[in-house]
Design an enzyme around this catalytic site. Structure first.
Site, PDB file in Angstrom:
ATOM      1  N   LEU A  37      15.811   9.114   2.324  1.00 47.53           N
ATOM      2  CA  LEU A  37      15.034  10.968   3.768  1.00 47.53           C
ATOM      3  C   LEU A  37      14.235   9.852   3.542  1.00 47.53           C
ATOM      4  CD1 LEU A  37      16.082  14.320   2.970  1.00 47.53           C
ATOM      5  CD2 LEU A  37      16.648  12.846   4.850  1.00 47.53           C
ATOM      6  N   GLY A  39      13.841   6.996   5.558  1.00 45.71           N
ATOM      7  CA  GLY A  39      14.187   5.986   5.649  1.00 45.71           C
ATOM      8  C   GLY A  39      13.318   4.286   5.513  1.00 45.71           C
ATOM      9  N   GLY A 181       4.086 -12.927  10.896  1.00 44.29           N
ATOM     10  CA  GLY A 181       4.155 -11.479  11.824  1.00 44.29           C
ATOM     11  C   GLY A 181       3.477 -10.508  10.797  1.00 44.29           C
ATOM     12  N   ALA A 182       3.237  -8.936  11.340  1.00 49.74           N
ATOM     13  CA  ALA A 182       2.597  -7.842   9.834  1.00 49.74           C
ATOM     14  C   ALA A 182       3.042  -8.319   8.828  1.00 49.74           C
ATOM     15  CB  ALA A 182       2.768  -7.016  10.999  1.00 49.74           C
ATOM     16  N   GLU A 202       4.060 -20.439   9.666  1.00 43.95           N
ATOM     17  CA  GLU A 202       4.492 -19.856  10.542  1.00 43.95           C
ATOM     18  C   GLU A 202       5.657 -20.882  11.379  1.00 43.95           C
ATOM     19  OE1 GLU A 202       5.442 -18.557  13.510  1.00 43.95           O
ATOM     20  OE2 GLU A 202       4.616 -17.261  12.347  1.00 43.95           O
ATOM     21  N   ILE A 268      10.636 -13.296   7.839  1.00 43.67           N
ATOM     22  CA  ILE A 268      10.894 -13.942   9.155  1.00 43.67           C
ATOM     23  C   ILE A 268      11.338 -12.883   9.966  1.00 43.67           C
ATOM     24  CG2 ILE A 268      11.001 -16.232   7.809  1.00 43.67           C
ATOM     25  CD1 ILE A 268      13.994 -15.441   7.427  1.00 43.67           C
ATOM     26  N   ALA A 317       7.387   2.288  14.042  1.00 40.22           N
ATOM     27  CA  ALA A 317       7.655   3.482  12.658  1.00 40.22           C
ATOM     28  C   ALA A 317       7.529   4.809  13.708  1.00 40.22           C
ATOM     29  CB  ALA A 317       7.376   3.684  11.941  1.00 40.22           C
ATOM     30  N   HIS A 449     -22.752   8.504  17.934  1.00 39.67           N
ATOM     31  CA  HIS A 449     -23.446   7.609  17.092  1.00 39.67           C
ATOM     32  C   HIS A 449     -23.868   8.342  16.098  1.00 39.67           C
ATOM     33  CE1 HIS A 449     -26.713   4.601  16.523  1.00 39.67           C
ATOM     34  NE2 HIS A 449     -27.721   5.478  16.023  1.00 39.67           N
TER      35      HIS A 449
END
Length: 470
Positions: A37, A39, A181-182, A202, A268, A317, A449
């Protein structure tokens, strides 16, 4: 045979959220999950990687304690303890998902689902059917798995996919990361901060290819400063084991060279889990390993819905969770239990993307190049971290925030960030886009600020020649 209004196949961030929302709306709901559960995201993706990256970030900070007036001598790390902490975080959250489903009276079936008819499915465990279920609607949330190529396959020993990289047995001295990628750049950051000599390969002309070009260039420069080698417009033609190391043949500019590495991480891409679901027999449309859906999650077959990674990019997600809610509410409307609900189709242009390498990257909407390609006349604003007091006080002066506006209407077309904690900051621009905020309203908004968020205000002002601190 058990009967339900809604059965969700897959208990990941799309599936369990869809089930909870369906149950909240009074629908008799079940989830079928074959493994964990939560995933991939919770168990083998988003959450455990962030736990690992937090450890490497802390290690990096401790190594540079002197910059903060602190002393931390003989700083070291325990790799297995880092991994254990990461797995513990995932375990805690997975148990939490189980509790949430129980709280909402969602029945959970342990096993693998297969559609056996228009409104039926079977649940199998260890190759044996253990349950037959009838449903009025089914939501397929089966996720995805690491993509492999015939000449680039993970063996879990010398060549890793993201699952293997999450439970490493060593910090490799020389690490090759294929793909930027990420997933690729996050693991590159993690292992580099722990001492690996990292090379990223890449195929296209820049890393983080979905991001704004200025952001990609900034990260590449930052990586080079950290000692990470970035090779773009290059590919890995062959991987060949050599004892306890691996030889990689890297091709670039028509030339091939062989380099030796201790480990390789394949990043990839991913491919949807569409196999063995019974889709073909029911005529569910699948294209390039993804189930085709409309903006609500409907497939071409009435009563069958699909969400999350199995339904296509972006593979995030939060996109899956949003789709899960939309599908559940749309089903409730069809079943006459959605009074007052008005589900909207998913607007992918408002989905934020976050990458947790060092420096962090976050974005929403169109890049400058894509906005121009779409025919917009744009106004662009940029503000550097070095101009922000909070960033300097934090010792994080590297980075910038960039905004892209429609010059004619003032619409915020996109926002792009690189630097410390930008994955937290991006949500301000996501809300702005969702509310269709213009540049005038953003300019009139008061930002506290000293905060990093002041840079968001300045980046808006900069697009109109009104920046105050540069």
């Amino acid at each position: 045979m058990s009967q339900f209004d809604v059965v969700v196949v897959g208990g990941g961030p799309g599936g369990y959220v869809a089930a909870i929302r369906a149950a909240q709306l009074g629908l008799n709901t079940a989830v079928v999950e074959r493994e964990h559960l939560g995933g991939i995201c919770l168990n083998w993706g988003c959450i455990p990687t962030k736990a690992l990256l937090r450890s490497s970030e802390m290690y990096h900070t401790m190594q540079n304690a002197a910059a903060y007036g602190l002393k931390a001598d003989n700083v070291s790390f325990d790799l297995q303890a880092i991994v254990k902490r990461s797995r513990g975080v995932s375990g805690q959250l997975s148990a939490g998902v189980k509790t949430l489903l129980k709280k909402n009276k969602v029945q959970v079936f342990d096993g693998e689902a297969k559609l056996t008819g228009k409104n039926k499915l079977s649940v199998s465990k260890d190759g044996k059917v253990v349950e037959e279920i009838a449903f009025r609607h089914v939501i397929l949330a089966t996720g995805a798995r690491p993509r492999e190529l015939p000449h680039l396959k993970a063996d879990g020993k010398l060549v890793w996919n993201y699952k293997h990289a999450l439970v490493p047995d060593t910090v490799p001295g020389r690490l090759l990361v294929v793909g930027s990628g990420a997933i690729g750049v996050e693991f590159a950051s993690f292992f580099s901060d722990l001492g690996s000599k990292v090379t990223i390969v890449e195929m296209i002309d820049r890393i983080l290819p979905v991001e704004d070009e200025e952001v990609s260039a900034f990260v590449a420069k930052a990586f080079a400063k950290q000692g990470i080698t970035v090779r773009t417009k290059a590919g890995v033609a062959r991987l060949e084991p050599k004892g306890q190391t691996i030889l990689a043949t890297i091709e670039a500019d028509g030339k091939a060279e062989t380099q030796e590495f201790d480990r390789v991480i394949l990043a990839i891409g991913i491919q949807g889990n569409v196999e063995n679901l019974g889709l073909e027999a029911l005529g569910v449309a699948v294209e390039r390993g993804q189930i085709k859906t409309d903006g609500y999650g409907r497939t071409n077959v009435p009563g069958i819905w699909a969400i999350g990674d199995v339904a296509g990019a972006p593979w995030l997600a939060h996109k899956a969770s949003h789709e899960g809610v939309t599908a559940a509410e749309s089903i409730a409307v069809e079943l006459g239990k959605g009074e007052g609900l008005h589900p909207h189709p998913l607007n992918k242009a408002n989905i934020p993307g976050c990458t947790y390498c060092r420096p962090q990257v976050a974005s929403v909407g169109l890049t400058e190049a894509k906005a121009k390609a779409a025919g917009y006349e744009v106004r662009v604003g940029k503000f550097p971290f070095i101009g922000n007091g909070k960033a300097i006080a934090l010792g994080e002066p590297e980075g910038f925030i960039k905004t892209v506006f429609d010059a004619k209407t003032g619409e915020l077309l996109g926002a792009h960030m690189v630097g410390a904690e930008v994955t937290e900051l991006i949500q301000g621009y996501v809300v702005a886009r969702q509310l269709e905020t213009t540049e005038a309203e953003l300019m009139q908004t008061i930002f506290a600020h000293p905060t990093l968020s002041e840079m968001m205000h300045e980046a808006v002002l900069a697009a109109y020649g009104r920046a105050l601190h540069i």
